[in-house]
Design a protein around this motif. Structure first.
Motif, PDB file in Angstrom:
ATOM      1  N   GLY A  17       0.351 -21.848 -20.798  1.00 41.20           N
ATOM      2  CA  GLY A  17      -0.612 -21.482 -21.695  1.00 41.20           C
ATOM      3  C   GLY A  17      -0.202 -20.955 -23.006  1.00 41.20           C
ATOM      4  O   GLY A  17       0.948 -20.837 -23.330  1.00 41.20           O
ATOM      5  N   PRO A  18      -1.004 -20.913 -23.830  1.00 41.57           N
ATOM      6  CA  PRO A  18      -0.931 -20.196 -25.366  1.00 41.57           C
ATOM      7  C   PRO A  18      -0.275 -18.829 -25.336  1.00 41.57           C
ATOM      8  O   PRO A  18       0.209 -18.525 -26.392  1.00 41.57           O
ATOM      9  CB  PRO A  18      -2.215 -20.187 -25.732  1.00 41.57           C
ATOM     10  N   THR A  64       1.833 -23.341 -24.974  1.00 39.66           N
ATOM     11  CA  THR A  64       1.058 -24.507 -25.293  1.00 39.66           C
ATOM     12  C   THR A  64       0.209 -24.183 -26.359  1.00 39.66           C
ATOM     13  O   THR A  64      -0.003 -23.211 -26.791  1.00 39.66           O
ATOM     14  CB  THR A  64       0.074 -25.012 -24.183  1.00 39.66           C
ATOM     15  N   ASP A  65      -0.370 -25.236 -27.123  1.00 39.30           N
ATOM     16  CA  ASP A  65      -1.061 -25.061 -28.261  1.00 39.30           C
ATOM     17  C   ASP A  65      -2.621 -25.183 -27.922  1.00 39.30           C
ATOM     18  O   ASP A  65      -2.859 -26.652 -27.315  1.00 39.30           O
ATOM     19  CB  ASP A  65      -0.665 -25.967 -29.545  1.00 39.30           C
ATOM     20  N   PRO A  66      -3.381 -24.197 -28.061  1.00 39.38           N
ATOM     21  CA  PRO A  66      -4.834 -24.691 -27.501  1.00 39.38           C
ATOM     22  C   PRO A  66      -5.519 -25.643 -28.251  1.00 39.38           C
ATOM     23  O   PRO A  66      -6.562 -26.006 -27.801  1.00 39.38           O
ATOM     24  CB  PRO A  66      -5.445 -23.286 -27.644  1.00 39.38           C
ATOM     25  N   LYS A  67      -5.290 -26.133 -29.188  1.00 43.80           N
ATOM     26  CA  LYS A  67      -5.942 -27.235 -30.244  1.00 43.80           C
ATOM     27  C   LYS A  67      -4.978 -28.547 -29.679  1.00 43.80           C
ATOM     28  O   LYS A  67      -5.763 -29.344 -30.125  1.00 43.80           O
ATOM     29  CB  LYS A  67      -5.499 -27.025 -31.647  1.00 43.80           C
ATOM     30  N   LYS A  75      -7.860 -18.302 -15.731  1.00 37.24           N
ATOM     31  CA  LYS A  75      -8.417 -19.226 -16.927  1.00 37.24           C
ATOM     32  C   LYS A  75      -8.361 -18.151 -18.088  1.00 37.24           C
ATOM     33  O   LYS A  75      -8.590 -17.150 -18.236  1.00 37.24           O
ATOM     34  CB  LYS A  75      -9.756 -19.675 -16.604  1.00 37.24           C
TER      35      LYS A  75
END
Length: 61
Positions: free
Chosen positions: A13-14, A27-30, A61
Motif C-alpha cells: 500500500g501507499p 505502491t503509488d495510489p495513482k 482498506k
C-alpha cells in the motif's frame, strides 16, 4: 520478519502500517500494480500440484 509458524505477512500500500515497515511494499495510489511470485528450488509438491500459492488476503482498506 517471519511469523512464529514460518509464514510471512506482507503489507502492500501507499503507507506502511506502524511497526510493519520491514514487511511493507510501497505502491503509488495513482498507478496500478500486479503481484508476481517466483519460486527458487521448488519441491515435488509444486510439480504434482499438491501445493498451491494461497490467494492474497486484504486486511484493511
Amino acid at each position: 520478519m517471519k511469523n512464529e509458524d514460518g509464514s510471512m505477512d506482507l503489507f502492500i500500500g501507499p503507507a506502511a502500517p506502524q511497526g510493519k515497515e520491514a514487511n511493507w511494499i510501497p505502491t503509488d495510489p495513482k498507478r496500478g500494480f500486479e503481484v508476481m511470485f517466483r519460486l527458487y528450488a521448488p519441491t515435488k509438491a509444486l510439480f504434482e500440484k499438491t501445493w498451491t500459492l494461497p490467494d492474497l488476503e486484504p486486511v484493511a482498506k
